[in-house]
Design an enzyme around this catalytic site. Structure first.
Site, PDB file in Angstrom:
ATOM      1  N   HIS A  46     -11.893  -7.698  -7.397  1.00 25.69           N
ATOM      2  CA  HIS A  46     -11.580  -7.033  -6.129  1.00 25.69           C
ATOM      3  C   HIS A  46     -11.397  -8.036  -5.001  1.00 25.69           C
ATOM      4  O   HIS A  46     -12.297  -8.813  -4.688  1.00 25.69           O
ATOM      5  CB  HIS A  46     -12.686  -6.049  -5.728  1.00 25.69           C
ATOM      6  CG  HIS A  46     -12.381  -5.356  -4.427  1.00 25.69           C
ATOM      7  ND1 HIS A  46     -11.570  -4.242  -4.361  1.00 25.69           N
ATOM      8  CD2 HIS A  46     -12.726  -5.651  -3.154  1.00 25.69           C
ATOM      9  CE1 HIS A  46     -11.436  -3.876  -3.100  1.00 25.69           C
ATOM     10  NE2 HIS A  46     -12.127  -4.715  -2.344  1.00 25.69           N
ATOM     11  N   ASN A  87       2.197  -5.761   0.332  1.00 26.16           N
ATOM     12  CA  ASN A  87       1.977  -5.370   1.720  1.00 26.16           C
ATOM     13  C   ASN A  87       0.583  -5.826   2.122  1.00 26.16           C
ATOM     14  O   ASN A  87      -0.380  -5.582   1.408  1.00 26.16           O
ATOM     15  CB  ASN A  87       2.101  -3.852   1.870  1.00 26.16           C
ATOM     16  CG  ASN A  87       3.499  -3.366   1.559  1.00 26.16           C
ATOM     17  OD1 ASN A  87       4.471  -3.970   1.994  1.00 26.16           O
ATOM     18  ND2 ASN A  87       3.609  -2.300   0.788  1.00 26.16           N
ATOM     19  N   HIS A  98      -6.879  -3.184  -2.016  1.00 25.33           N
ATOM     20  CA  HIS A  98      -7.154  -3.988  -3.215  1.00 25.33           C
ATOM     21  C   HIS A  98      -5.832  -4.711  -3.474  1.00 25.33           C
ATOM     22  O   HIS A  98      -4.787  -4.055  -3.651  1.00 25.33           O
ATOM     23  CB  HIS A  98      -7.553  -3.095  -4.392  1.00 25.33           C
ATOM     24  CG  HIS A  98      -7.894  -3.828  -5.661  1.00 25.33           C
ATOM     25  ND1 HIS A  98      -9.110  -3.683  -6.314  1.00 25.33           N
ATOM     26  CD2 HIS A  98      -7.176  -4.715  -6.400  1.00 25.33           C
ATOM     27  CE1 HIS A  98      -9.114  -4.436  -7.411  1.00 25.33           C
ATOM     28  NE2 HIS A  98      -7.937  -5.076  -7.486  1.00 25.33           N
ATOM     29  N   HIS A 100      -2.485  -6.095  -4.414  1.00 27.63           N
ATOM     30  CA  HIS A 100      -1.546  -5.640  -5.449  1.00 27.63           C
ATOM     31  C   HIS A 100      -0.134  -6.068  -5.093  1.00 27.63           C
ATOM     32  O   HIS A 100       0.207  -6.224  -3.919  1.00 27.63           O
ATOM     33  CB  HIS A 100      -1.591  -4.120  -5.634  1.00 27.63           C
ATOM     34  CG  HIS A 100      -1.388  -3.320  -4.376  1.00 27.63           C
ATOM     35  ND1 HIS A 100      -2.390  -3.151  -3.449  1.00 27.63           N
ATOM     36  CD2 HIS A 100      -0.312  -2.651  -3.889  1.00 27.63           C
ATOM     37  CE1 HIS A 100      -1.938  -2.401  -2.451  1.00 27.63           C
ATOM     38  NE2 HIS A 100      -0.673  -2.102  -2.687  1.00 27.63           N
TER      39      HIS A 100
HETATM   40  P1  AMP Z   1       0.422  -0.015  -0.499  1.00 32.14           P
HETATM   41  O1  AMP Z   1       0.834   1.089   0.436  1.00 32.14           O
HETATM   42  O2  AMP Z   1       1.307  -1.217  -0.454  1.00 32.14           O
HETATM   43  O3  AMP Z   1      -1.046  -0.357  -0.299  1.00 32.14           O
HETATM   44  O4  AMP Z   1       0.596   0.558  -1.973  1.00 32.14           O
HETATM   45  C1  AMP Z   1      -0.311   1.424  -2.560  1.00 32.14           C
HETATM   46  C2  AMP Z   1       0.415   2.147  -3.659  1.00 32.14           C
HETATM   47  O5  AMP Z   1      -0.542   2.776  -4.486  1.00 32.14           O
HETATM   48  C3  AMP Z   1       1.379   3.242  -3.173  1.00 32.14           C
HETATM   49  O6  AMP Z   1       2.710   2.936  -3.589  1.00 32.14           O
HETATM   50  C4  AMP Z   1       0.855   4.503  -3.866  1.00 32.14           C
HETATM   51  O7  AMP Z   1       1.876   5.362  -4.305  1.00 32.14           O
HETATM   52  C5  AMP Z   1       0.061   3.925  -5.028  1.00 32.14           C
HETATM   53  N1  AMP Z   1      -1.006   4.765  -5.549  1.00 32.14           N
HETATM   54  C6  AMP Z   1      -1.942   5.441  -4.846  1.00 32.14           C
HETATM   55  N2  AMP Z   1      -2.784   6.082  -5.668  1.00 32.14           N
HETATM   56  C7  AMP Z   1      -2.377   5.799  -6.937  1.00 32.14           C
HETATM   57  C8  AMP Z   1      -2.836   6.158  -8.241  1.00 32.14           C
HETATM   58  N3  AMP Z   1      -3.920   6.950  -8.430  1.00 32.14           N
HETATM   59  N4  AMP Z   1      -2.164   5.695  -9.315  1.00 32.14           N
HETATM   60  C9  AMP Z   1      -1.078   4.914  -9.161  1.00 32.14           C
HETATM   61  N5  AMP Z   1      -0.605   4.520  -7.957  1.00 32.14           N
HETATM   62  C10 AMP Z   1      -1.233   4.957  -6.862  1.00 32.14           C
END
Ligand code: AMP
Length: 114
Positions: A46, A87, A98, A100
């Site tokens: 994390h 982002n 977290h 990504h």
């Molecule tokens: P960000 O807005 O860059 O932090 O991206 C977060 C991403 O996580 C978004 O594109 C969401 O659609 C995705 N997301 C949120 N919850 C889940 C989930 N349970 N499984 C897969 N993707 C998710």
């Protein structure tokens, strides 16, 4: 209990469609895809985001980027092309704290900002 959504996915508490995994990295399909192929690539450790790399295990970023290439091969978009985006923070509209990377591809993508 860990409240971080992506830690819970990495721990198997919340289901996700895994496309690639190794000891340090998990890649799973975004729940709200913004392209034909949209996968999230996360470290299992994390960290909130790119500003926290000082606390990362050795070679984490290199592992993530190497894993991204493996994900692109699994998705069969390594030759057609893809975009890798992380982002960081409020102005970038980071919604999950977290680290990504979004991998987007599988089609001709919309206009670039950069
Ligand atoms: P960000 O807005 O860059 O932090 O991206 C977060 C991403 O996580 C978004 O594109 C969401 O659609 C995705 N997301 C949120 N919850 C889940 C989930 N349970 N499984 C897969 N993707 C998710």
């Amino acid at each position: 209990m860990n409240e971080c959504l992506f830690c819970r996915i990495a721990g198997g508490d919340i289901p996700a469609e895994t496309v690639y995994e190794n000891a340090q990295v998990l890649a799973f399909r975004d729940i709200s895809p913004q392209a034909k192929s949209h996968v999230l690539i996360i470290p299992k450790q994390h960290l909130e985001g790119l500003n926290d790399l000082a606390g990362a295990k050795d070679d984490m970023l290199a592992d993530l980027l190497r894993a991204a290439h493996e994900v692109a091969k699994v998705l069969q978009i390594d030759q057609t092309g893809y975009r890798l985006v992380s982002n960081c923070g409020k102005d970038a509209k980071q919604s999950v704290l977290h680290l990504h990377f979004h991998m987007l591809g599988g089609e001709a993508l919309s206009e670039r900002m950069v």
